[in-house]
Write a protein that holds these residues in place. Sequence first.
Motif, PDB file in Angstrom:
ATOM      1  N   UNK A 165       0.790  -1.229   0.000  1.00  0.00           N
ATOM      2  CA  UNK A 165       0.000   0.000   0.000  1.00  0.00           C
ATOM      3  C   UNK A 165       0.816   1.269   0.000  1.00  0.00           C
ATOM      4  N   UNK A 166       2.141   1.146   0.034  1.00  0.00           N
ATOM      5  CA  UNK A 166       2.994   2.343   0.079  1.00  0.00           C
ATOM      6  C   UNK A 166       2.926   3.097  -1.239  1.00  0.00           C
ATOM      7  N   UNK A 167       2.908   4.415  -1.147  1.00  0.00           N
ATOM      8  CA  UNK A 167       2.908   5.254  -2.345  1.00  0.00           C
ATOM      9  C   UNK A 167       1.584   5.297  -3.080  1.00  0.00           C
ATOM     10  N   UNK A 168       0.511   4.852  -2.423  1.00  0.00           N
ATOM     11  CA  UNK A 168      -0.790   4.851  -3.081  1.00  0.00           C
ATOM     12  C   UNK A 168      -1.304   6.276  -3.259  1.00  0.00           C
ATOM     13  N   UNK A 169      -2.136   6.462  -4.263  1.00  0.00           N
ATOM     14  CA  UNK A 169      -2.739   7.770  -4.543  1.00  0.00           C
ATOM     15  C   UNK A 169      -4.254   7.643  -4.353  1.00  0.00           C
ATOM     16  N   UNK A 170      -4.736   7.901  -3.140  1.00  0.00           N
ATOM     17  CA  UNK A 170      -6.156   7.672  -2.845  1.00  0.00           C
ATOM     18  C   UNK A 170      -7.102   8.565  -3.632  1.00  0.00           C
TER      19      UNK A 170
END
Length: 213
Positions: free
Chosen positions: A79-84
Motif C-alpha cells: 500500500x505504500x505510495x498509493x494515490x487515494x
Amino acid sequence: MTGNPRKRTRPGRPLKPLITREATAAHAIRIIDSEGLDALSVQAVARAMGVTAPSLYYHFKDKDELLALVAYELLLQMGEGAHPDAVWEERMIELSVNTRRVILRHANAAPLMLRFFPRKLMLGAYESSLKDNPYPLHAQAAVMDAIEKLTYGAALFGAAAEAHHEPAMPEFSASRFPLLAAALDAAPADEEDLFIETLRALLDGFRARYGQN
C-alpha cells in the motif's frame, strides 16, 4: 574530602526497545530474502537481532506467528505510495502493480501470502474500494474477486519462477510453436507492462459486461 563526589553512571536502558514488531519483521524478511523461507526460525531472527530466543518468544509464541507478521509487513509495503485521490480504475491498477512488485521483490516469502493472507486487515481496503466502485452492486463482488485473484495469481506465478531462478516462459522452438512465438513477439516485452495490459483487458471486459453506474 569536600564537595560532592561524582556519581558513577550506570548504563541505562536503550532509548528504543531492542524488540519491536517492525524490527523483527525487517530481520525476518532479510533472512527469507537471502537464505530462503526454510531458514527462518525464531532462533535465527533472535541471532540477527542480537537478542536471546526466549526474549523473542515472549513477543511471538511460535514460528507461525512470526510468519504471519512477515505477511502483514508485506501487505503494508503493497500500500505504500498509493494515490487515494486517483480515479477508481487507476487506483486498482496501481495497487495491483504494487502488490506484484512487492511479491516479486520478496519471492522467497511469496508462499506466505497464501498461507497467512491477512484478509482481516484488508477489510478496510475492500470497504474503501467499494465506495466509488463504478459497477452495479450485483457485480461488485465479482469484480473485486477477479482483480484480486488475477493479481495474486500473476504475482505468485512470477515469484515461483524467480525463487527457482527460472524464466516465467521457458525457451521453446518457434518453428514448432509458431502461434505462441508470434503472440509473445507482439506482446509488450516488459513483464510488468504485459501485466498492466492484462489488467486493462479485464477492466474492459467488466465495462462491456456490466456497464458502469
